[in-house]
Write an enzyme that holds these catalytic residues in place. Structure first.
Site, mmCIF file in Angstrom:
data_model
loop_
_atom_site.group_PDB
_atom_site.id
_atom_site.type_symbol
_atom_site.label_atom_id
_atom_site.label_comp_id
_atom_site.label_asym_id
_atom_site.label_seq_id
_atom_site.Cartn_x
_atom_site.Cartn_y
_atom_site.Cartn_z
ATOM 1 N N THR A 33 0.828 -1.219 0.000
ATOM 2 C CA THR A 33 0.000 0.000 0.000
ATOM 3 C C THR A 33 0.849 1.250 0.000
ATOM 4 O O THR A 33 0.482 2.266 -0.580
ATOM 5 C CB THR A 33 -0.915 -0.006 1.241
ATOM 6 O OG1 THR A 33 -1.773 -1.122 1.152
ATOM 7 C CG2 THR A 33 -1.736 1.260 1.343
ATOM 8 N N TYR A 46 -7.943 1.101 -3.889
ATOM 9 C CA TYR A 46 -6.620 1.371 -4.461
ATOM 10 C C TYR A 46 -5.991 0.093 -4.998
ATOM 11 O O TYR A 46 -6.483 -1.000 -4.748
ATOM 12 C CB TYR A 46 -5.704 1.974 -3.388
ATOM 13 C CG TYR A 46 -5.333 0.996 -2.295
ATOM 14 C CD1 TYR A 46 -6.169 0.799 -1.200
ATOM 15 C CD2 TYR A 46 -4.159 0.246 -2.362
ATOM 16 C CE1 TYR A 46 -5.849 -0.126 -0.218
ATOM 17 C CE2 TYR A 46 -3.834 -0.673 -1.383
ATOM 18 C CZ TYR A 46 -4.687 -0.848 -0.311
ATOM 19 O OH TYR A 46 -4.376 -1.766 0.671
ATOM 20 N N THR A 112 1.495 -4.588 4.057
ATOM 21 C CA THR A 112 1.262 -4.892 5.475
ATOM 22 C C THR A 112 0.670 -6.284 5.672
ATOM 23 O O THR A 112 0.766 -6.839 6.759
ATOM 24 C CB THR A 112 0.287 -3.868 6.078
ATOM 25 O OG1 THR A 112 -0.956 -3.944 5.365
ATOM 26 C CG2 THR A 112 0.858 -2.464 5.999
ATOM 27 N N ASP A 113 0.061 -6.861 4.636
ATOM 28 C CA ASP A 113 -0.644 -8.139 4.831
ATOM 29 C C ASP A 113 0.277 -9.266 5.278
ATOM 30 O O ASP A 113 -0.108 -10.085 6.103
ATOM 31 C CB ASP A 113 -1.362 -8.556 3.526
ATOM 32 C CG ASP A 113 -2.583 -7.698 3.243
ATOM 33 O OD1 ASP A 113 -3.184 -7.867 2.168
ATOM 34 O OD2 ASP A 113 -2.911 -6.838 4.087
ATOM 35 N N LYS A 185 -0.311 -8.118 12.578
ATOM 36 C CA LYS A 185 -1.319 -7.182 12.055
ATOM 37 C C LYS A 185 -2.646 -7.543 12.699
ATOM 38 O O LYS A 185 -3.144 -8.651 12.514
ATOM 39 C CB LYS A 185 -1.385 -7.265 10.534
ATOM 40 C CG LYS A 185 -2.342 -6.252 9.905
ATOM 41 C CD LYS A 185 -2.294 -6.288 8.377
ATOM 42 C CE LYS A 185 -3.249 -5.239 7.783
ATOM 43 N NZ LYS A 185 -3.222 -5.229 6.289
ATOM 44 N N GLU A 306 -3.819 -30.915 25.822
ATOM 45 C CA GLU A 306 -4.832 -31.992 25.696
ATOM 46 C C GLU A 306 -4.347 -33.073 24.730
ATOM 47 O O GLU A 306 -5.032 -34.057 24.497
ATOM 48 C CB GLU A 306 -6.154 -31.409 25.180
ATOM 49 C CG GLU A 306 -6.856 -30.503 26.177
ATOM 50 C CD GLU A 306 -8.205 -30.047 25.628
ATOM 51 O OE1 GLU A 306 -8.362 -28.831 25.444
ATOM 52 O OE2 GLU A 306 -9.070 -30.901 25.359
HETATM 53 N N1 DAS Z 1 -2.621 -5.805 0.092
HETATM 54 C C1 DAS Z 1 -1.801 -5.138 1.072
HETATM 55 C C2 DAS Z 1 -0.380 -5.639 0.948
HETATM 56 O O1 DAS Z 1 0.227 -5.453 -0.112
HETATM 57 C C3 DAS Z 1 -1.713 -3.677 0.976
HETATM 58 C C4 DAS Z 1 -0.954 -3.154 2.161
HETATM 59 O O2 DAS Z 1 -1.573 -3.031 3.197
HETATM 60 O O3 DAS Z 1 0.265 -2.942 2.079
HETATM 61 O O4 DAS Z 1 0.085 -6.170 1.944
#
Ligand code: DAS
Length: 349
Positions: A33, A46, A112-113, A185, A306
């Site tokens: 992103t 986006y 970020t994913d 995250k 368990e």
């Molecule tokens: N789809 C997400 C990624 O590329 C966009 C982001 O949050 O960076 O990880």
């Protein structure tokens, strides 16, 4: 004449001090992103991985006051498409930059994913104590109040902070510094989405400086015994999600596909439905290493809770969530098939 000579000497001294060599920082851009473009500055619709590294750097000219910063377009992708092959190339490139090209630090711009996963993979494969910091954003690059520029600036500020050396691979988001093992995250759209689990953040960036609150307890970077320098691929490890009335088909599919390991994102303390359990026992008997982890967002997956792990030769993931347990299991399988040695790795890393 004497006055002129003195003046020249003073000017040279001042110049030498002000031109003191700045730290050399390499920015490896991979997409996400932070490099995304939205239809307008107020739209949240986006496409990730659209903007080049030079554009990212041009948006934050203040970075050049901190360090001698250079950019490299390593990839330009949405990080949900990250692959084991790209991880291997990235780790090798970082090791070369830090050990052969004498850079003082590397900052990786990243989606970020899967940032937490790339950070943990690098935490186990980078062979240097120099700072390696991943950074991204939750708003696209052309958004009103885009968070990418300040995150990138803070990541470079942290990368040149002397206290950052030896901290292992870090993530820098929203003024926070998070260590690779605990970073997660936690929210799908919130700009403050990254947390550090029960142990919290490792530090923060304020006024262009990094401040640390704690140090990692686990082995990492130059203390890691995992070496990917000669690897072109990694063992195949999949993740199966646990839930009420879970089907054994996904785990059976991994077995049939010849996977080397399977991580269970189990319910509670890493438990799985009896139908899934039967497939797991047979898989382990065939030499496919089973690791029990949990879908719970916090808390350890304990040994012999368990499930009698010793009886079935299962490994408990302890403090690693499923996506990070997969990474450690992949690297462990490059060294051993011994379940007890693999369990020891989960205690150490
Ligand atoms: N789809 C997400 C990624 O590329 C966009 C982001 O949050 O960076 O990880």
């Amino acid at each position: 004449m004497k006055y002129l000579r003195h003046t020249l000497l003073i000017l040279m001294l001042v110049a030498s001090v002000t031109l003191e060599a700045k730290p050399k920082v390499r920015i490896l851009a991979t997409g996400g992103t932070i490099a995304g473009i939205a239809g307008s500055s107020t739209s949240s619709i986006y496409t990730a991985g659209q903007v080049g590294v030079q554009t990212l750097l041009a948006a934050v000219p203040q970075i050049q006051e901190l360090a001698e910063v250079s950019g490299e377009q390593f990839a330009n992708m949405a990080s949900q498409d990250m692959t084991d092959a790209i991880w291997l190339r990235l780790a090798k490139r970082i090791n070369h930059l830090l050990e052969e090209e004498d850079y003082d630090a590397v900052v990786v711009t990243h989606g970020t994913d899967t940032m937490e996963e790339t950070a943990y993979f690098l935490n186990l494969t980078v062979k240097s104590d120099k700072p390696v910091i991943l950074v991204g954003s939750m708003r696209p690059s052309n958004s009103l109040s885009a968070d990418g520029p300040i995150n990138l600036y803070n990541a470079v500020a942290a990368a040149i902070s002397p206290d950052s050396r030896g901290m292992g691979v870090l993530c820098c988001m929203n003024d926070k510094l998070l260590d690779a093992k605990t970073v997660i995250k936690t929210h799908t759209i919130d700009s403050d989405t990254f947390e550090g689990g029960p142990s919290g953040i490792i530090g923060y960036v304020h006024n262009s400086r990094a401040y640390y609150l704690q140090e990692p307890l686990n082995k990492h970077t130059e203390d890691s015994e995992f070496d990917i320098s000669d690897l072109d691929e990694l063992p195949k490890v999949g993740i199966v999600y646990g839930y009420a009335n879970a089907s054994p088909l996904p785990m059976q599919a991994f077995v049939d596909a010849g996977f080397d390991g399977i991580v269970l994102a189990g319910v509670g303390d890493g438990n799985f439905h009896k139908d899934v359990f039967e497939v797991a026992v047979k898989a382990q008997q065939k030499g496919i290493q089973i690791v029990r982890s949990s879908r719970c967002p916090t808390g350890p997956t304990c040994l012999d809770g368990e499930v009698d792990d010793a009886r079935y030769h299962f490994v408990a993931s302890l403090d690693l969530n499923p996506q990070k347990a997969r990474i450690l299991l992949m690297l462990a399988l490059t060294r051993t098939r011994d379940w007890q040695q693999i369990q020891q790795y989960f205690k150490e890393y």
